[in-house]
Enzyme design. Structure first.
Site, mmCIF file in Angstrom:
data_model
loop_
_atom_site.group_PDB
_atom_site.id
_atom_site.type_symbol
_atom_site.label_atom_id
_atom_site.label_comp_id
_atom_site.label_asym_id
_atom_site.label_seq_id
_atom_site.Cartn_x
_atom_site.Cartn_y
_atom_site.Cartn_z
ATOM 1 N N GLU A 81 0.185 -10.829 2.692
ATOM 2 C CA GLU A 81 -1.096 -10.522 3.340
ATOM 3 C C GLU A 81 -2.226 -11.153 2.557
ATOM 4 O OE1 GLU A 81 -2.002 -6.379 3.773
ATOM 5 O OE2 GLU A 81 0.104 -5.881 3.527
ATOM 6 N N THR B 284 -6.656 -7.940 5.901
ATOM 7 C CA THR B 284 -5.678 -8.870 5.343
ATOM 8 C C THR B 284 -4.930 -9.539 6.482
ATOM 9 O OG1 THR B 284 -4.002 -7.128 5.212
ATOM 10 C CG2 THR B 284 -5.322 -7.555 3.216
HETATM 11 P P1 ADP Z 1 -3.446 -6.287 10.526
HETATM 12 O O1 ADP Z 1 -2.678 -5.051 10.189
HETATM 13 O O2 ADP Z 1 -3.220 -6.755 11.917
HETATM 14 O O3 ADP Z 1 -3.231 -7.354 9.513
HETATM 15 P P2 ADP Z 1 -6.074 -5.867 9.364
HETATM 16 O O4 ADP Z 1 -6.849 -4.617 9.538
HETATM 17 O O5 ADP Z 1 -5.479 -6.148 8.032
HETATM 18 O O6 ADP Z 1 -4.965 -5.838 10.498
HETATM 19 O O7 ADP Z 1 -7.014 -7.051 9.794
HETATM 20 C C1 ADP Z 1 -6.550 -8.359 9.637
HETATM 21 C C2 ADP Z 1 -7.191 -9.311 10.609
HETATM 22 O O8 ADP Z 1 -8.609 -9.321 10.449
HETATM 23 C C3 ADP Z 1 -6.745 -10.737 10.369
HETATM 24 O O9 ADP Z 1 -5.537 -11.043 11.043
HETATM 25 C C4 ADP Z 1 -7.934 -11.545 10.906
HETATM 26 O O10 ADP Z 1 -7.747 -11.831 12.285
HETATM 27 C C5 ADP Z 1 -9.120 -10.606 10.725
HETATM 28 N N1 ADP Z 1 -10.025 -10.953 9.603
HETATM 29 C C6 ADP Z 1 -11.376 -10.977 9.696
HETATM 30 N N2 ADP Z 1 -11.953 -11.281 8.519
HETATM 31 C C7 ADP Z 1 -10.927 -11.483 7.628
HETATM 32 C C8 ADP Z 1 -10.909 -11.850 6.240
HETATM 33 N N3 ADP Z 1 -12.041 -12.068 5.539
HETATM 34 N N4 ADP Z 1 -9.701 -11.972 5.645
HETATM 35 C C9 ADP Z 1 -8.565 -11.747 6.348
HETATM 36 N N5 ADP Z 1 -8.528 -11.402 7.663
HETATM 37 C C10 ADP Z 1 -9.696 -11.262 8.319
HETATM 38 N N1 RBF Z 2 -0.812 -2.203 -1.849
HETATM 39 C C1 RBF Z 2 -0.149 -1.444 -2.736
HETATM 40 O O1 RBF Z 2 0.595 -0.560 -2.343
HETATM 41 N N2 RBF Z 2 -0.277 -1.665 -4.087
HETATM 42 C C2 RBF Z 2 -1.090 -2.620 -4.593
HETATM 43 O O2 RBF Z 2 -1.171 -2.784 -5.813
HETATM 44 C C3 RBF Z 2 -1.840 -3.430 -3.663
HETATM 45 N N3 RBF Z 2 -2.669 -4.402 -4.090
HETATM 46 C C4 RBF Z 2 -3.355 -5.177 -3.193
HETATM 47 C C5 RBF Z 2 -4.181 -6.187 -3.641
HETATM 48 C C6 RBF Z 2 -4.877 -6.994 -2.752
HETATM 49 C C7 RBF Z 2 -5.775 -8.069 -3.283
HETATM 50 C C8 RBF Z 2 -4.738 -6.771 -1.347
HETATM 51 C C9 RBF Z 2 -5.474 -7.610 -0.369
HETATM 52 C C10 RBF Z 2 -3.908 -5.764 -0.899
HETATM 53 C C11 RBF Z 2 -3.206 -4.953 -1.801
HETATM 54 N N4 RBF Z 2 -2.373 -3.925 -1.371
HETATM 55 C C12 RBF Z 2 -1.674 -3.177 -2.282
HETATM 56 C C13 RBF Z 2 -1.932 -3.899 0.027
HETATM 57 C C14 RBF Z 2 -2.619 -2.944 0.890
HETATM 58 O O3 RBF Z 2 -1.887 -1.750 0.799
HETATM 59 C C15 RBF Z 2 -2.529 -3.559 2.272
HETATM 60 O O4 RBF Z 2 -3.552 -4.456 2.440
HETATM 61 C C16 RBF Z 2 -2.465 -2.532 3.336
HETATM 62 O O5 RBF Z 2 -1.155 -2.052 3.374
HETATM 63 C C17 RBF Z 2 -2.837 -3.066 4.689
HETATM 64 O O6 RBF Z 2 -1.870 -3.886 5.236
HETATM 65 MG MG MG Z 3 -3.505 -6.816 7.383
#
Ligand code: ADP
Ligand code: RBF
Ligand code: MG
Length: 164
Positions: free
Chosen positions: A91, A38
């Site tokens: 996110e 995300t």
């Molecule tokens: P963070 O905690 O830094 O957000 P994540 O594990 O959520 O780490 O990874 C997010 C990162 O992954 C984004 O900032 C982006 O650079 C990369 N990324 C690669 N593919 C995707 C995707 N399909 N959707 C969102 N982010 C992506």
């Molecule tokens: N986190 C929650 O605690 N509750 C949720 O219902 C929840 N729904 C999510 C739905 C989507 C489509 C996405 C992308 C994330 C969601 N998350 C939710 C957040 C998830 O916990 C988060 O991506 C992680 O904390 C990593 O940053």
């Molecule tokens: Mg993230």
């Protein structure tokens, strides 16, 4: 059982909600633990969005950096009860496989509808299962003509002149 499609046939007020910001580093939990990366919007953008949007899970379109391509997205907006975050975050999971990370690039998001409230989960597996359902709901919801129309809207297709 969850509904396969979200919202009415056409987007209603306050949609579309346009958000834009440089992708920043989060806790690295998205891809590592969940297998669902995300991209984080800046805190100020999340704060601004909070004036219009309730916390919850949303769907819409997304674009990154100077690439004109537009993809479906799901956005988690809120406090992430599963992880007990103290800050409200926006996110975005883009429904596309990217060849590399895009930290530091501009992320554009057009939010077109609400899917569900944020929930707390007893297991990570239950959270992942719900996110995968959100992804299917987003794709299906965006196929409707009034939603598909925003894929070519000026906001989402206008890329920065220099690399962000
Ligand atoms: P963070 O905690 O830094 O957000 P994540 O594990 O959520 O780490 O990874 C997010 C990162 O992954 C984004 O900032 C982006 O650079 C990369 N990324 C690669 N593919 C995707 C995707 N399909 N959707 C969102 N982010 C992506
Ligand atoms: N986190 C929650 O605690 N509750 C949720 O219902 C929840 N729904 C999510 C739905 C989507 C489509 C996405 C992308 C994330 C969601 N998350 C939710 C957040 C998830 O916990 C988060 O991506 C992680 O904390 C990593 O940053
Ligand atoms: Mg993230």
């Amino acid at each position: 059982m969850r509904a396969p499609i979200a919202g009415p046939e056409t987007p209603q007020t306050p949609y579309p909600v346009h958000l834009r910001g440089v992708v920043s580093k989060g806790f690295g939990r998205g891809s590592k633990e969940l297998g669902i990366p995300t991209a984080n919007l800046p805190d100020e953008v999340a704060e601004h969005a909070g004036k219009t949007l309730e916390t919850g899970i949303y769907f819409g379109w997304a674009g990154v950096g100077r690439d004109q391509a537009v993809y479906p997205m799901v956005m988690s907006f809120g406090w992430n009860p599963f992880y007990k975050n103290e800050k409200r975050s926006a996110e975005v999971h883009i429904i596309h496989t990217f060849p590399a990370d895009f930290y530091g690039e501009e992320l554009r998001v057009t939010v077109l509808g609400y899917i569900r409230p944020e929930l707390n989960y007893t297991t990570l597996e239950a959270l992942i299962e719900d996110i995968n359902t959100d992804i299917r709901v987003a794709i299906k919801s965006l196929e409707r003509p009034a939603y598909a129309a925003y894929k070519t809207h000026a906001f989402i297709t206008s890329t920065p002149a220099t690399s962000a």
